[in-house]
Design a protein around this motif. Sequence first.
Motif, PDB file in Angstrom:
ATOM      1  N   UNK A 183       1.019  -1.167   0.097  1.00 35.63           N
ATOM      2  CA  UNK A 183      -0.030   0.078   0.188  1.00 35.63           C
ATOM      3  C   UNK A 183       0.886   1.020   0.166  1.00 35.63           C
ATOM      4  N   UNK A 184       1.004   1.873  -1.039  1.00 38.40           N
ATOM      5  CA  UNK A 184       2.006   3.016  -1.241  1.00 38.40           C
ATOM      6  C   UNK A 184       1.620   4.201  -0.265  1.00 38.40           C
ATOM      7  N   UNK A 185       0.684   4.409   0.306  1.00 34.95           N
ATOM      8  CA  UNK A 185      -0.134   5.491   1.271  1.00 34.95           C
ATOM      9  C   UNK A 185       0.535   4.907   2.516  1.00 34.95           C
ATOM     10  N   UNK A 186       0.962   3.745   3.070  1.00 37.41           N
ATOM     11  CA  UNK A 186       1.734   3.420   4.127  1.00 37.41           C
ATOM     12  C   UNK A 186       3.066   3.020   3.908  1.00 37.41           C
ATOM     13  N   UNK A 187       3.644   3.290   2.923  1.00 35.94           N
ATOM     14  CA  UNK A 187       4.912   3.068   2.704  1.00 35.94           C
ATOM     15  C   UNK A 187       5.786   4.235   2.389  1.00 35.94           C
TER      16      UNK A 187
ATOM     17  N   UNK B  24       5.431   7.881   0.257  1.00 35.31           N
ATOM     18  CA  UNK B  24       5.847   8.994   1.241  1.00 35.31           C
ATOM     19  C   UNK B  24       7.344   8.742   1.214  1.00 35.31           C
ATOM     20  N   UNK B  25       7.977   9.964   1.126  1.00 33.22           N
ATOM     21  CA  UNK B  25       9.192  10.168   1.585  1.00 33.22           C
ATOM     22  C   UNK B  25       9.564   9.912   3.146  1.00 33.22           C
ATOM     23  N   UNK B  26      10.663   9.365   3.411  1.00 39.29           N
ATOM     24  CA  UNK B  26      10.835   9.352   4.830  1.00 39.29           C
ATOM     25  C   UNK B  26      10.873  10.796   5.513  1.00 39.29           C
TER      26      UNK B  26
ATOM     27  N   UNK C 162       8.821  11.583  -8.939  1.00 40.00           N
ATOM     28  CA  UNK C 162       7.179  12.169  -9.300  1.00 40.00           C
ATOM     29  C   UNK C 162       6.401  10.961  -9.424  1.00 40.00           C
ATOM     30  N   UNK C 163       6.893   9.804 -10.259  1.00 37.92           N
ATOM     31  CA  UNK C 163       5.882   8.840 -10.592  1.00 37.92           C
ATOM     32  C   UNK C 163       5.695   7.978  -9.216  1.00 37.92           C
ATOM     33  N   UNK C 164       6.583   8.004  -8.267  1.00 32.91           N
ATOM     34  CA  UNK C 164       6.508   7.104  -7.084  1.00 32.91           C
ATOM     35  C   UNK C 164       5.561   7.990  -5.871  1.00 32.91           C
ATOM     36  N   UNK C 165       6.050   9.216  -5.851  1.00 34.29           N
ATOM     37  CA  UNK C 165       5.120  10.079  -4.980  1.00 34.29           C
ATOM     38  C   UNK C 165       4.097  10.592  -5.437  1.00 34.29           C
TER      39      UNK C 165
END
Length: 226
Positions: free
Chosen positions: A181-185, A218-220, A209-212
């Motif tokens: 889940x990208x929103x939690x990663x 999310x970035x750390x 850009x594609x990842x975020x």
Amino acid sequence: MKFNKQLLSLMMITMAVGLFLAGCGKSQPSQSKAATRVVTTSAGKVKVPTKPTRIVTNVYTGDVLSLGGHVVGATSTDLASPYLTKQQTQHIKNLGLTLKPEAVLKLKPDLIVTSNESDVKALKKIAPVVYVAYGTTGDINQTATKFGQILNRQKQAKAWNQKFSREAKQQASRLKAAGINPLNTTVGMYDMQNGKLFVDGSTWGRGGQALTTGLGFKLPNRIQKN
């Protein structure tokens, strides 16, 4: 009496022709103004063609091509991008690492888009130069909107953003189905250059850009603060 009627008719015809020519004369300036428009750049306001047809670019080749802009010359770094197809680049002149005035002049561009401020002074006598400082265009959607304004291709920019959003949602759904889940990663982007380690933010290429913006990773916190 017959002579007076002929004279009157001649005078009326002359007046009609005069009014027609006067009308034509007034319409010419408006047509000329319609051929150019003013856009705001990192170096101030610049008058550019309403519909540029021969564009030279540095750094922003992909952005211009994505909106259907006709690029005739670009730097070798841009053309080496793995995200550009051979079909897109086959008719684009490779100008090397920098936009040399002599090489740019041969291409007869009507618009130059660059990330280098020094190009403004060096190339402005060849064609209008739009200087866009790197990293100032915002996220990927804002970037498309920005170039839509520069190129007068707002409809294409809106369509591109909509397409990007649809495809990003599809890919995010695939990740969730696979247990991610990208929103939690969180995700980090790093690269080595000349023995030095660099940390890339979400708007500095390398797929950020594609990842975020696209997939929602999310970035750390530590990277976000820096």
